[in-house]
Scaffold this active site. Structure first.
Site, PDB file in Angstrom:
ATOM      1  N   ASP A  10     -38.497 -12.706  10.853  1.00 64.85           N
ATOM      2  CA  ASP A  10     -37.788 -12.678  12.062  1.00 64.85           C
ATOM      3  C   ASP A  10     -36.541 -11.976  12.034  1.00 64.85           C
ATOM      4  OD1 ASP A  10     -37.552 -13.392  14.936  1.00 64.85           O
ATOM      5  OD2 ASP A  10     -35.997 -15.096  14.466  1.00 64.85           O
ATOM      6  N   SER A  11     -35.857 -11.705  13.423  1.00 67.98           N
ATOM      7  CA  SER A  11     -34.494 -11.096  13.403  1.00 67.98           C
ATOM      8  C   SER A  11     -33.519 -11.953  12.991  1.00 67.98           C
ATOM      9  CB  SER A  11     -34.491 -10.672  14.617  1.00 67.98           C
ATOM     10  OG  SER A  11     -34.177 -11.880  15.637  1.00 67.98           O
ATOM     11  N   CYS A  73     -42.011 -13.053  15.441  1.00 71.97           N
ATOM     12  CA  CYS A  73     -41.229 -12.514  16.200  1.00 71.97           C
ATOM     13  C   CYS A  73     -41.747 -12.039  17.186  1.00 71.97           C
ATOM     14  CB  CYS A  73     -40.196 -11.507  15.347  1.00 71.97           C
ATOM     15  SG  CYS A  73     -39.100 -10.554  16.426  1.00 71.97           S
ATOM     16  N   GLU A 151     -28.287 -17.938  18.571  1.00 71.12           N
ATOM     17  CA  GLU A 151     -27.991 -17.527  17.129  1.00 71.12           C
ATOM     18  C   GLU A 151     -26.192 -17.781  17.124  1.00 71.12           C
ATOM     19  OE1 GLU A 151     -28.972 -16.043  14.200  1.00 71.12           O
ATOM     20  OE2 GLU A 151     -30.882 -15.773  14.856  1.00 71.12           O
ATOM     21  N   CYS A 185     -40.644 -15.739  22.662  1.00 70.75           N
ATOM     22  CA  CYS A 185     -39.813 -15.229  21.750  1.00 70.75           C
ATOM     23  C   CYS A 185     -39.599 -16.462  20.941  1.00 70.75           C
ATOM     24  CB  CYS A 185     -38.516 -15.059  22.367  1.00 70.75           C
ATOM     25  SG  CYS A 185     -37.108 -14.930  21.159  1.00 70.75           S
ATOM     26  N   HIS A 187     -37.268 -17.609  18.994  1.00 68.77           N
ATOM     27  CA  HIS A 187     -36.207 -18.450  19.120  1.00 68.77           C
ATOM     28  C   HIS A 187     -36.021 -19.374  20.338  1.00 68.77           C
ATOM     29  CE1 HIS A 187     -34.017 -15.175  16.695  1.00 68.77           C
ATOM     30  NE2 HIS A 187     -33.000 -15.842  16.816  1.00 68.77           N
TER      31      HIS A 187
HETATM   32  N1  DGL Z   1     -37.045 -14.137  17.549  1.00 72.84           N
HETATM   33  C1  DGL Z   1     -37.193 -13.066  18.071  1.00 72.84           C
HETATM   34  C2  DGL Z   1     -38.401 -12.703  19.133  1.00 72.84           C
HETATM   35  O1  DGL Z   1     -39.278 -13.789  19.050  1.00 72.84           O
HETATM   36  C3  DGL Z   1     -35.885 -12.484  18.838  1.00 72.84           C
HETATM   37  C4  DGL Z   1     -35.966 -11.191  18.913  1.00 72.84           C
HETATM   38  C5  DGL Z   1     -34.253 -10.806  18.795  1.00 72.84           C
HETATM   39  O2  DGL Z   1     -33.523 -10.714  18.130  1.00 72.84           O
HETATM   40  O3  DGL Z   1     -33.768 -10.474  20.172  1.00 72.84           O
HETATM   41  O4  DGL Z   1     -38.627 -11.872  20.010  1.00 72.84           O
END
Ligand code: DGL
Length: 267
Positions: A10-11, A73, A151, A185, A187
């Protein structure tokens, strides 16, 4: 039986929601996690760049000799879904499984999806949902403020900055009378309780991260590919210390000593 690890990326921290779901269901699996915190957030980036990032992340995780990958992600799954299918490994995004989960939730009432700007702009959630639940209404809401907030630690349900953002993003969801809401998402599963409060008790929440992990778990079980020693290792392209602290807080158990430095890859 296949004792190689499962790769998850993931990011940043969002994919930990998929790792947590997988761990709860399959405690014996080995997990190799990559959080690309050094390049987070992905959501505001143009699709072309996200496709290059998706390929780099996939190659990086595959280089550890994993048996399967969860692209945990929503942004990567929305903008590079076709690319993920080109690998010889089994690769699970979170979009398809998430949308299928949404289609099963909340009866036939209006549905909604919250996701990053790039995910919503790609139209991928809307397209997949119109196939999974033809004729059912879907409201799509981009939530650009949420990933940076999460984050930076704004995850408590009563956090004022988080509340302000959720009030803005969930007002249209309440107005539409959505009976089901997809956290598109990964997150967003970290703030599940707060989202539930602003969506209202009558809205059934579905997590794309959890659905993606379940899809991978089913695949491994059905194909006799389970096995491992319950180990885990985390790589971050950001600060090892910060990832360790945030991951420990989120998972509710220490990951001290299990986090390694990953390179920040050039886009
Ligand atoms: N967890 C990522 C997602 O599911 C986040 C992407 C981001 O860093 O903006 O889209």
């Amino acid at each position: 039986m296949d004792r190689r690890p499962i790769g998850i990326f993931d990011s940043g921290l969002g994919g930990l929601t998929a790792a947590r779901a997988l761990r709860a269901r399959m405690p014996e699996e080995d997990i190799l996690y990559f959080g690309d915190t050094g390049r987070m957030p992905y959501g505001p980036r143009p699709a072309e760049q996200l496709r290059r990032i998706a390929a780099q992340d996939m190659d990086y995780v595959a280089s550890f000799g994993v048996k399967a990958i969860i692209a945990a992600c929503g942004t990567v799954s929305s903008t590079a879904g076709d690319l993920l299918e080109q690998y010889r490994l089994p690769v699970f995004g979170v979009l398809k499984a998430g949308v299928e989960g949404l289609a099963r939730a909340g009866g036939t009432g209006p549905a909604a999806v919250l996701a990053t700007q790039a995910s919503i702009d790609s139209g991928a959630y809307a397209r997949a949902f119109s196939q999974a639940a033809p004729g059912r209404r879907l409201l799509s809401v981009a939530c650009p403020a949420l990933v940076p907030l999460i984050e930076s630690g704004h995850t408590e349900p009563e956090d004022p900055a988080l509340e302000e953002a959720l009030e803005q993003y969930l007002a249209p969801v309440r107005a539409a009378g959505a009976t089901a809401l997809l956290l598109g998402c990964t997150h967003y599963s970290l703030i599940w309780q707060a989202v539930q409060r602003f969506a209202g008790g009558g809205t059934e929440l579905v997590g794309a991260a959890e659905c993606g992990a379940a899809a991978l778990g089913d695949y491994l079980s059905e194909n006799g590919l389970t096995g491992g020693a319950g180990r885990e290792l985390y790589y971050t392209s950001g600060s090892v210390e910060e990832f360790t602290a945030a991951g420990t807080a989120f998972l509710g158990r220490s990951i001290e000593g299990l986090v390694r430095q990953a390179p920040v890859m050039e886009v």
